[in-house]
Design a protein around this motif. Structure first.
Motif, PDB file in Angstrom:
ATOM      1  N   LEU A  58       4.082   1.226  18.903  1.00 27.39           N
ATOM      2  CA  LEU A  58       3.046   1.868  18.088  1.00 27.39           C
ATOM      3  C   LEU A  58       3.690   2.668  16.970  1.00 27.39           C
ATOM      4  O   LEU A  58       4.483   3.590  17.220  1.00 27.39           O
ATOM      5  N   ARG A  59       3.360   2.312  15.726  1.00 29.91           N
ATOM      6  CA  ARG A  59       3.905   2.983  14.549  1.00 29.91           C
ATOM      7  C   ARG A  59       2.750   3.581  13.759  1.00 29.91           C
ATOM      8  O   ARG A  59       1.830   2.866  13.348  1.00 29.91           O
ATOM      9  N   PHE A  60       2.768   4.898  13.609  1.00 27.93           N
ATOM     10  CA  PHE A  60       1.751   5.595  12.818  1.00 27.93           C
ATOM     11  C   PHE A  60       2.345   5.878  11.446  1.00 27.93           C
ATOM     12  O   PHE A  60       3.228   6.731  11.297  1.00 27.93           O
ATOM     13  N   THR A  61       1.871   5.139  10.472  1.00 29.04           N
ATOM     14  CA  THR A  61       2.456   5.229   9.129  1.00 29.04           C
ATOM     15  C   THR A  61       1.649   6.161   8.237  1.00 29.04           C
ATOM     16  O   THR A  61       0.500   6.509   8.535  1.00 29.04           O
ATOM     17  N   LEU A  62       2.264   6.508   7.130  1.00 30.27           N
ATOM     18  CA  LEU A  62       1.581   7.357   6.146  1.00 30.27           C
ATOM     19  C   LEU A  62       0.376   6.637   5.548  1.00 30.27           C
ATOM     20  O   LEU A  62      -0.650   7.260   5.254  1.00 30.27           O
ATOM     21  N   ALA A  63       0.485   5.329   5.386  1.00 32.03           N
ATOM     22  CA  ALA A  63      -0.647   4.566   4.841  1.00 32.03           C
ATOM     23  C   ALA A  63      -1.852   4.639   5.773  1.00 32.03           C
ATOM     24  O   ALA A  63      -2.998   4.775   5.321  1.00 32.03           O
ATOM     25  N   ALA A  64      -1.620   4.556   7.105  1.00 32.53           N
ATOM     26  CA  ALA A  64      -2.723   4.666   8.061  1.00 32.53           C
ATOM     27  C   ALA A  64      -3.353   6.055   7.995  1.00 32.53           C
ATOM     28  O   ALA A  64      -4.583   6.200   8.072  1.00 32.53           O
ATOM     29  N   TYR A  65      -2.505   7.070   7.856  1.00 31.48           N
ATOM     30  CA  TYR A  65      -3.053   8.429   7.764  1.00 31.48           C
ATOM     31  C   TYR A  65      -3.890   8.607   6.499  1.00 31.48           C
ATOM     32  O   TYR A  65      -4.953   9.240   6.530  1.00 31.48           O
ATOM     33  N   LEU A  66      -3.439   8.028   5.398  1.00 27.50           N
ATOM     34  CA  LEU A  66      -4.202   8.162   4.157  1.00 27.50           C
ATOM     35  C   LEU A  66      -5.556   7.461   4.262  1.00 27.50           C
ATOM     36  O   LEU A  66      -6.562   7.963   3.744  1.00 27.50           O
ATOM     37  N   LEU A  67      -5.583   6.322   4.934  1.00 28.74           N
ATOM     38  CA  LEU A  67      -6.875   5.648   5.131  1.00 28.74           C
ATOM     39  C   LEU A  67      -7.804   6.492   6.015  1.00 28.74           C
ATOM     40  O   LEU A  67      -9.007   6.615   5.744  1.00 28.74           O
ATOM     41  N   GLY A  68      -7.252   7.058   7.083  1.00 28.40           N
ATOM     42  CA  GLY A  68      -8.061   7.930   7.940  1.00 28.40           C
ATOM     43  C   GLY A  68      -8.505   9.186   7.225  1.00 28.40           C
ATOM     44  O   GLY A  68      -9.645   9.650   7.388  1.00 28.40           O
ATOM     45  N   LEU A  69      -7.608   9.723   6.377  1.00 28.50           N
ATOM     46  CA  LEU A  69      -7.959  10.929   5.625  1.00 28.50           C
ATOM     47  C   LEU A  69      -9.076  10.637   4.622  1.00 28.50           C
ATOM     48  O   LEU A  69      -9.945  11.493   4.389  1.00 28.50           O
TER      49      LEU A  69
ATOM     50  N   ASP B 127       0.837  -1.200   0.000  1.00 26.20           N
ATOM     51  CA  ASP B 127       0.000   0.000   0.000  1.00 26.20           C
ATOM     52  C   ASP B 127       0.872   1.250   0.000  1.00 26.20           C
ATOM     53  O   ASP B 127       1.964   1.263   0.602  1.00 26.20           O
ATOM     54  N   PRO B 128       0.424   2.308  -0.648  1.00 24.76           N
ATOM     55  CA  PRO B 128       1.231   3.548  -0.649  1.00 24.76           C
ATOM     56  C   PRO B 128       1.464   4.055   0.775  1.00 24.76           C
ATOM     57  O   PRO B 128       0.518   4.166   1.563  1.00 24.76           O
ATOM     58  N   GLY B 129       2.721   4.339   1.082  1.00 24.80           N
ATOM     59  CA  GLY B 129       3.067   4.886   2.384  1.00 24.80           C
ATOM     60  C   GLY B 129       3.154   3.865   3.492  1.00 24.80           C
ATOM     61  O   GLY B 129       3.281   4.237   4.662  1.00 24.80           O
ATOM     62  N   ALA B 130       3.107   2.576   3.150  1.00 21.33           N
ATOM     63  CA  ALA B 130       3.150   1.550   4.205  1.00 21.33           C
ATOM     64  C   ALA B 130       4.489   1.559   4.941  1.00 21.33           C
ATOM     65  O   ALA B 130       4.564   1.242   6.131  1.00 21.33           O
ATOM     66  N   GLY B 131       5.549   1.929   4.245  1.00 25.53           N
ATOM     67  CA  GLY B 131       6.864   1.912   4.887  1.00 25.53           C
ATOM     68  C   GLY B 131       7.271   3.251   5.470  1.00 25.53           C
ATOM     69  O   GLY B 131       8.358   3.347   6.083  1.00 25.53           O
ATOM     70  N   ALA B 132       6.452   4.281   5.290  1.00 23.85           N
ATOM     71  CA  ALA B 132       6.795   5.621   5.794  1.00 23.85           C
ATOM     72  C   ALA B 132       6.202   5.817   7.183  1.00 23.85           C
ATOM     73  O   ALA B 132       4.982   5.920   7.335  1.00 23.85           O
ATOM     74  N   VAL B 133       7.057   5.823   8.183  1.00 25.41           N
ATOM     75  CA  VAL B 133       6.608   5.981   9.560  1.00 25.41           C
ATOM     76  C   VAL B 133       6.598   7.471   9.909  1.00 25.41           C
ATOM     77  O   VAL B 133       7.630   8.139   9.877  1.00 25.41           O
ATOM     78  N   LEU B 134       5.411   7.974  10.236  1.00 21.81           N
ATOM     79  CA  LEU B 134       5.295   9.391  10.614  1.00 21.81           C
ATOM     80  C   LEU B 134       5.556   9.613  12.093  1.00 21.81           C
ATOM     81  O   LEU B 134       6.082  10.655  12.499  1.00 21.81           O
ATOM     82  N   LEU B 135       5.194   8.646  12.920  1.00 19.86           N
ATOM     83  CA  LEU B 135       5.377   8.781  14.374  1.00 19.86           C
ATOM     84  C   LEU B 135       5.494   7.389  14.966  1.00 19.86           C
ATOM     85  O   LEU B 135       4.763   6.471  14.573  1.00 19.86           O
ATOM     86  N   GLN B 136       6.418   7.238  15.909  1.00 21.83           N
ATOM     87  CA  GLN B 136       6.589   5.949  16.558  1.00 21.83           C
ATOM     88  C   GLN B 136       6.743   6.160  18.057  1.00 21.83           C
ATOM     89  O   GLN B 136       7.593   6.915  18.510  1.00 21.83           O
TER      90      GLN B 136
END
Length: 305
Positions: free
Chosen positions: A143-154, A130-139
């Motif tokens: 707990l790892r908050f990735t860019l992919a999780a943010y895109l799903l929430g967005l 998934d896009p952004g799955a490897g980009a960790v925005l906050l850890q």
């Protein structure tokens, strides 16, 4: 009529689609407080949303809202959010507060809510490709908050925002009385129901005024002393009883006035404000749905691509 008797006293809403507007009630005449039901100044002709039948503005976006609710990804809700903002800027006369809401508040809240939704995304739903799955925005620890999780929430936040923006096309350009009149005249909603709802809708500002009077009376008597949640609860209980008594008295007066005017005595009734469905309403609905189909096809292509 009958329920509209209150409107004949000068508080009736305007009919932007052909009705004769009632004379506005000045702030001085209403005790220094602006009348929420007073008709606004006529909108320019090129602000076309103000001159459409309320049902056209309410019903046209419904299929698009359903489509957005079941869509996935960012492109579809994002495209319709931009479309709704453009429609509001072109077709509606917006106040400064409405402009701030549409252009600043809703986008900012959407970005923040996207973070909140992204935190609650199940990591198992995120694939390795998934896009952004490897980009960790906050850890924080494990707990790892990735860019992919943010895109799903967005994407979820954008769906809510786009639906709200589409609803504002009718919300900013239609009054409650006009919508009720359009439902009674065009959808054949029984007028006994429609105008009774309209009469009860008009209770709200009156109750606000009554509550202020009761609060002032309590302050004069010195019975509103005390601070904190317990004191606030007791004050609310003290306000509720006289407010309920006032509401019952007002409801009885309105019911008597409606009976005196033979409200509900006949199966049909004449209308003071006409809300006809015109050719321009059909054209608006057709153009809206056609533009939505094109935007859906384009956004779907972006999603697949």
């Amino acid at each position: 009529m009958t329920a509209g008797s209150a409107e004949r006293t000068g508080r009736g809403g305007s009919s932007s689609t052909g009705g004769s507007p009632a004379a506005p009630v000045s702030a001085a005449a209403s005790g220094g407080r602006p009348d929420p039901f007073a008709p606004a100044a006529p909108a320019p002709a090129w602000r076309f949303l103000h001159h459409l039948n309320p049902l056209a503005k309410v019903l046209a976006p419904v299929p698009v809202m359903v489509l957005i609710a079941f869509s996935r990804g960012i492109p579809v809700p994002l495209v319709f959010a931009i479309f709704a903002i453009a429609l509001l800027l072109v077709g509606a006369r917006l106040s400064r507060g409405a402009l701030l809401l549409v252009l600043v508040a809703i986008p900012v809240v959407t970005l923040l809510v996207g973070v909140s939704f992204g935190i609650w995304i199940d990591p198992g739903r995120i694939g390795a490709h998934d896009p952004g799955a490897g980009a960790v925005l906050l850890q924080l620890g494990d707990l790892r908050f990735t860019l992919a999780a943010y895109l799903l929430g967005l994407a979820t936040a954008l769906r809510l925002a786009s639906i709200a923006l589409l609803a504002l096309a009718a919300g900013f350009t239609t009054t409650g009385p006009d919508l009720v009149r359009a439902m009674v005249q065009n959808l054949r909603v029984p007028y006994r129901i429609g105008y009774t709802v309209l009469a009860s809708y008009r209770f709200a500002p009156r109750f606000g005024h009554e509550l202020e009077v009761i609060r002032a009376a309590h302050r004069v008597r010195g019975t509103d002393a005390g601070r904190g949640p317990i004191a606030a609860l007791w004050r609310a209980i003290g306000y509720a009883v006289p407010l309920l008594a006032s509401a019952i008295r007002h409801a009885e007066r309105v019911a008597l006035a409606m009976d005196a005017r033979a409200f509900g005595a006949h199966p049909t009734r004449t209308e003071r404000h006409r809300m006809p469905w015109r050719v321009r309403d059909t054209v608006f609905v057709g153009c809206f749905l056609a533009a939505s189909a094109v935007l859906t096809w384009w956004a779907w292509g972006l999603s697949v691509g």
